[in-house]
Design a protein around this motif. Sequence first.
Motif, short mmCIF file in Angstrom:
data_model
loop_
_atom_site.label_atom_id
_atom_site.label_comp_id
_atom_site.label_asym_id
_atom_site.label_seq_id
_atom_site.Cartn_x
_atom_site.Cartn_y
_atom_site.Cartn_z
N LEU A 81 -3.62 17.89 -8.43
CA LEU A 81 -4.01 16.51 -8.67
C LEU A 81 -2.85 15.55 -8.46
N VAL A 82 -1.68 15.90 -8.96
CA VAL A 82 -0.51 15.03 -8.79
C VAL A 82 -0.13 14.92 -7.32
N THR A 83 -0.27 16.01 -6.57
CA THR A 83 0.02 15.97 -5.14
C THR A 83 -0.95 15.04 -4.42
N ALA A 84 -2.24 15.16 -4.73
CA ALA A 84 -3.24 14.27 -4.13
C ALA A 84 -2.96 12.81 -4.51
N ALA A 85 -2.65 12.57 -5.78
CA ALA A 85 -2.36 11.21 -6.25
C ALA A 85 -1.14 10.63 -5.53
N SER A 86 -0.13 11.45 -5.33
CA SER A 86 1.07 11.00 -4.65
C SER A 86 0.77 10.59 -3.22
N GLU A 87 -0.01 11.41 -2.52
CA GLU A 87 -0.37 11.11 -1.14
C GLU A 87 -1.22 9.86 -1.04
N LEU A 88 -2.19 9.72 -1.92
CA LEU A 88 -3.07 8.55 -1.88
C LEU A 88 -2.35 7.27 -2.30
N ALA A 89 -1.44 7.37 -3.25
CA ALA A 89 -0.65 6.21 -3.65
C ALA A 89 0.24 5.77 -2.49
N ARG A 90 0.85 6.72 -1.80
CA ARG A 90 1.69 6.39 -0.64
C ARG A 90 0.84 5.74 0.46
N ASN A 91 -0.37 6.25 0.71
CA ASN A 91 -1.26 5.63 1.69
C ASN A 91 -1.58 4.19 1.30
N THR A 92 -1.82 3.98 0.00
CA THR A 92 -2.12 2.63 -0.50
C THR A 92 -0.97 1.69 -0.20
N LEU A 93 0.25 2.16 -0.40
CA LEU A 93 1.44 1.34 -0.17
C LEU A 93 1.70 1.15 1.32
N VAL A 94 1.74 2.23 2.07
CA VAL A 94 2.16 2.17 3.47
C VAL A 94 1.08 1.57 4.37
N HIS A 95 -0.15 2.04 4.24
CA HIS A 95 -1.21 1.61 5.15
C HIS A 95 -2.00 0.42 4.62
N GLY A 96 -2.05 0.26 3.30
CA GLY A 96 -2.81 -0.84 2.71
C GLY A 96 -1.97 -2.01 2.27
N GLY A 97 -0.64 -1.88 2.38
CA GLY A 97 0.24 -2.97 1.97
C GLY A 97 0.40 -3.09 0.47
N GLY A 98 -0.01 -2.07 -0.26
CA GLY A 98 0.07 -2.09 -1.72
C GLY A 98 -1.30 -2.34 -2.33
N GLY A 99 -1.37 -2.13 -3.62
CA GLY A 99 -2.64 -2.30 -4.33
C GLY A 99 -2.48 -1.79 -5.75
N HIS A 100 -3.44 -1.00 -6.19
CA HIS A 100 -3.37 -0.46 -7.55
C HIS A 100 -4.19 0.83 -7.64
N VAL A 101 -3.97 1.56 -8.72
CA VAL A 101 -4.77 2.74 -9.02
C VAL A 101 -5.37 2.57 -10.41
N ASP A 102 -6.65 2.87 -10.52
CA ASP A 102 -7.33 2.91 -11.82
C ASP A 102 -7.43 4.37 -12.21
N ILE A 103 -6.94 4.70 -13.39
CA ILE A 103 -6.91 6.07 -13.89
C ILE A 103 -7.86 6.15 -15.08
N VAL A 104 -8.90 6.98 -14.94
CA VAL A 104 -9.93 7.07 -15.98
C VAL A 104 -10.09 8.52 -16.42
N PRO A 105 -9.66 8.83 -17.64
CA PRO A 105 -9.90 10.18 -18.17
C PRO A 105 -11.39 10.38 -18.42
N LEU A 106 -11.88 11.52 -18.05
CA LEU A 106 -13.28 11.87 -18.28
C LEU A 106 -13.32 12.90 -19.39
N ASP A 107 -12.89 12.47 -20.57
CA ASP A 107 -12.72 13.42 -21.68
C ASP A 107 -13.96 13.53 -22.57
N ASP A 108 -15.04 12.83 -22.23
CA ASP A 108 -16.30 13.03 -22.93
C ASP A 108 -17.15 14.08 -22.22
N GLU A 109 -16.67 14.53 -21.08
CA GLU A 109 -17.36 15.51 -20.26
C GLU A 109 -16.89 16.92 -20.65
#
Length: 149
Positions: free
Chosen positions: A44-72
């Motif tokens: 998960l951390v590897t995927a998050a790292s890659e997607l965050a880098r894509n957001t920065l490099v290809h999208g010019g920056g942005g944000h990530v919303d992190i939602v725990p699904l702990d009722d599941e």
Amino acid sequence: MPASRRSAPASLPIASDADLARVRQHVRHIAAGLGFSLVHLTKLVTAASELARNTLVHGGGGHVDIVPLDDEHPSGLRLSFSDNGPGIRDIGLAMTEGYSTGGGLGLGLSGAKRLVHDLTVDTEPGRGTTVTVVSWNSVVPPARRPGTP
């Protein structure tokens, strides 16, 4: 999980390399708190790292919303990476392993998809991109809901 131990949803900016490190640390912390195994946490951390880098490099920056699904059961974590960049012209091509617009290995979206249970992309040229991933704290991915690929 008792209400006092639940992790709160968070939104983190992605505007610099330092933000990439914060995203990785936050995802690692939340996933560990949800009881993710070392293997699932690392994926998960590897995927998050890659997607965050894509957001920065290809999208010019942005944000990530992190939602725990702990009722599941099992618990999980949903991460949505959003930018207002140029969007992705050909999502099929972008999801092809080995395809790269940045001169890299071309493992970004396709690699992230292999590391999580679900990955969806909402994009439109000129209007940005949101990539949402879900990872469940289990060895076997849960059955897909009707109507999802």
